[in-house]
Design a protein around this motif. Structure first.
Motif, PDB file in Angstrom:
ATOM      1  N   ASP A   1      95.347 -22.281  86.489  1.00 23.37           N
ATOM      2  CA  ASP A   1      95.317 -22.351  87.953  1.00 23.37           C
ATOM      3  C   ASP A   1      93.893 -22.715  88.378  1.00 23.37           C
ATOM      4  O   ASP A   1      93.015 -21.859  88.457  1.00 23.37           O
ATOM      5  CB  ASP A   1      95.724 -21.005  88.557  1.00 23.37           C
ATOM      6  CG  ASP A   1      95.924 -21.080  90.062  1.00 23.37           C
ATOM      7  OD1 ASP A   1      95.298 -21.952  90.685  1.00 23.37           O
ATOM      8  OD2 ASP A   1      96.690 -20.265  90.604  1.00 23.37           O
TER       9      ASP A   1
ATOM     10  N   LEU B   1      92.644 -23.625  91.139  1.00 29.84           N
ATOM     11  CA  LEU B   1      92.154 -23.046  92.398  1.00 29.84           C
ATOM     12  C   LEU B   1      91.526 -21.676  92.144  1.00 29.84           C
ATOM     13  O   LEU B   1      90.459 -21.352  92.697  1.00 29.84           O
ATOM     14  CB  LEU B   1      93.311 -22.915  93.399  1.00 29.84           C
ATOM     15  CG  LEU B   1      92.920 -22.500  94.825  1.00 29.84           C
ATOM     16  CD1 LEU B   1      91.971 -23.522  95.431  1.00 29.84           C
ATOM     17  CD2 LEU B   1      94.170 -22.347  95.690  1.00 29.84           C
ATOM     18  N   ASP B   2      92.171 -20.869  91.291  1.00 28.51           N
ATOM     19  CA  ASP B   2      91.598 -19.575  90.916  1.00 28.51           C
ATOM     20  C   ASP B   2      90.304 -19.753  90.139  1.00 28.51           C
ATOM     21  O   ASP B   2      89.355 -18.966  90.283  1.00 28.51           O
ATOM     22  CB  ASP B   2      92.596 -18.780  90.076  1.00 28.51           C
ATOM     23  CG  ASP B   2      93.700 -18.154  90.922  1.00 28.51           C
ATOM     24  OD1 ASP B   2      93.567 -18.195  92.159  1.00 28.51           O
ATOM     25  OD2 ASP B   2      94.681 -17.651  90.339  1.00 28.51           O
TER      26      ASP B   2
END
Length: 301
Positions: free
Chosen positions: A39, A41-42
């Motif tokens: 992920d 974005l994380d």
């Protein structure tokens, strides 16, 4: 900043080794995720937070002196950095669910870091209050830039005279005392260690005089290695007490010579004068006469 960071090189290496160890343990105990599972974005959020923590630690180490407050702030941020670092690694490495140590790193390091950081901020706040008191003491009267000595950041003799006149010409003014402080054998510092070290001693001495003066007192640089301290609302008895305290403070001041392990201790001679019905010129003259009487007849150069 780089020169200040040198004082923390052991801490820097310890932090790097700790983060590398956490990375190695994750790599050994877990499995690397595929690009599809990550992920991003994380990664950006948690990685940005970790980078910010590291940057704040660098700023603290690069701008603050060694001490308890610096240690508390950097230790708190260090634990928070460790927690964010583990968050970042979780995005790239899958640790088996039966192993709880990675969650422990996050859940313990973060609150511990916050507690230490908060405690450090409290002491930093107390430190700032103390510093502000000293700044208000130094800036108790308005000074133009031209009246400030460049070496010590104290008022010059013209500023001293103006402030004395302002106090002495007040018809309802209480007694005003004046101390003239002369550094004994100051030329010896210049001769043995150089003019640069002599200037550094005068700068440090000016800070010492401010810290050991009362809030209402005014410290000025009189000339060369001489300083003057105006004591408002102070009679001769109290002025003598203040002079004795300042003399003891200076005698206990351990001046560390640069590029050397030598420590230099200096003595000062102090002249005192008190008056409520005279001008600045006469009061300064009386203080200088007192200084001459208090100095030994023959000084060792």
């Amino acid at each position: 900043m780089l020169s200040s960071l040198k004082h923390h090189k052991h801490k820097i290496w310890f932090l790097i080794l700790l983060m590398a160890s956490v990375f190695f343990i994750n790599l050994v105990k877990g499995d690397v995720k595929s690009l599809i599972e990550i992920d991003w974005l994380d990664v950006m959020g948690e990685g940005g937070s970790a980078f910010a923590m590291a940057l704040w630690i660098v700023f603290i180490w690069g701008s603050r002196p060694l001490g308890r407050v610096t240690n508390l702030l950097s230790l708190g941020l260090g634990f928070m950095l460790l927690a964010f670092w583990q968050d970042v690694l979780d995005e790239f490495i899958r640790v088996p669910s039966e192993q709880m140590w990675d969650q422990g790193v996050e859940s313990i390091a973060m609150p511990l870091g916050i507690v230490l950081l908060t405690y450090g901020l409290y002491h930093w706040h107390q430190e700032q209050i103390s510093i502000n008191k000293q700044l208000r003491k130094r800036e108790q009267f308005y000074r133009e830039h031209l009246s400030v000595d460049n070496l010590t950041n104290l008022g010059r003799v013209d500023f001293l005279k103006n402030q004395l006149d302002r106090l002495l010409l007040n018809p309802i003014s209480a007694p005003v005392s004046l101390l003239i402080i002369d550094v004994a054998n100051f030329n010896r510092i210049n001769r043995l260690f150089g003019i640069k070290e002599g200037d550094r001693y005068l700068h440090d001495l000016s800070e010492l005089l401010i810290l050991n003066s009362r809030r209402q007192d005014l410290v000025c640089r009189y000339a060369g290695d001489r300083f003057a301290i105006v004591l408002p609302d102070t009679d001769s008895t109290k002025a003598s007490e203040v002079a004795a305290e300042l003399k003891m403070a200076v005698q206990s001041f351990a001046f560390k010579v640069s590029q050397s392990d030598l420590t230099q201790y200096q003595e000062v001679f102090i002249g005192e004068a008190t008056s409520a019905n005279t001008g600045s010129k006469n009061l300064i003259h009386l203080a200088n006469e007192s200084l001459i009487k208090n100095k030994p007849f023959k000084r060792v150069a």
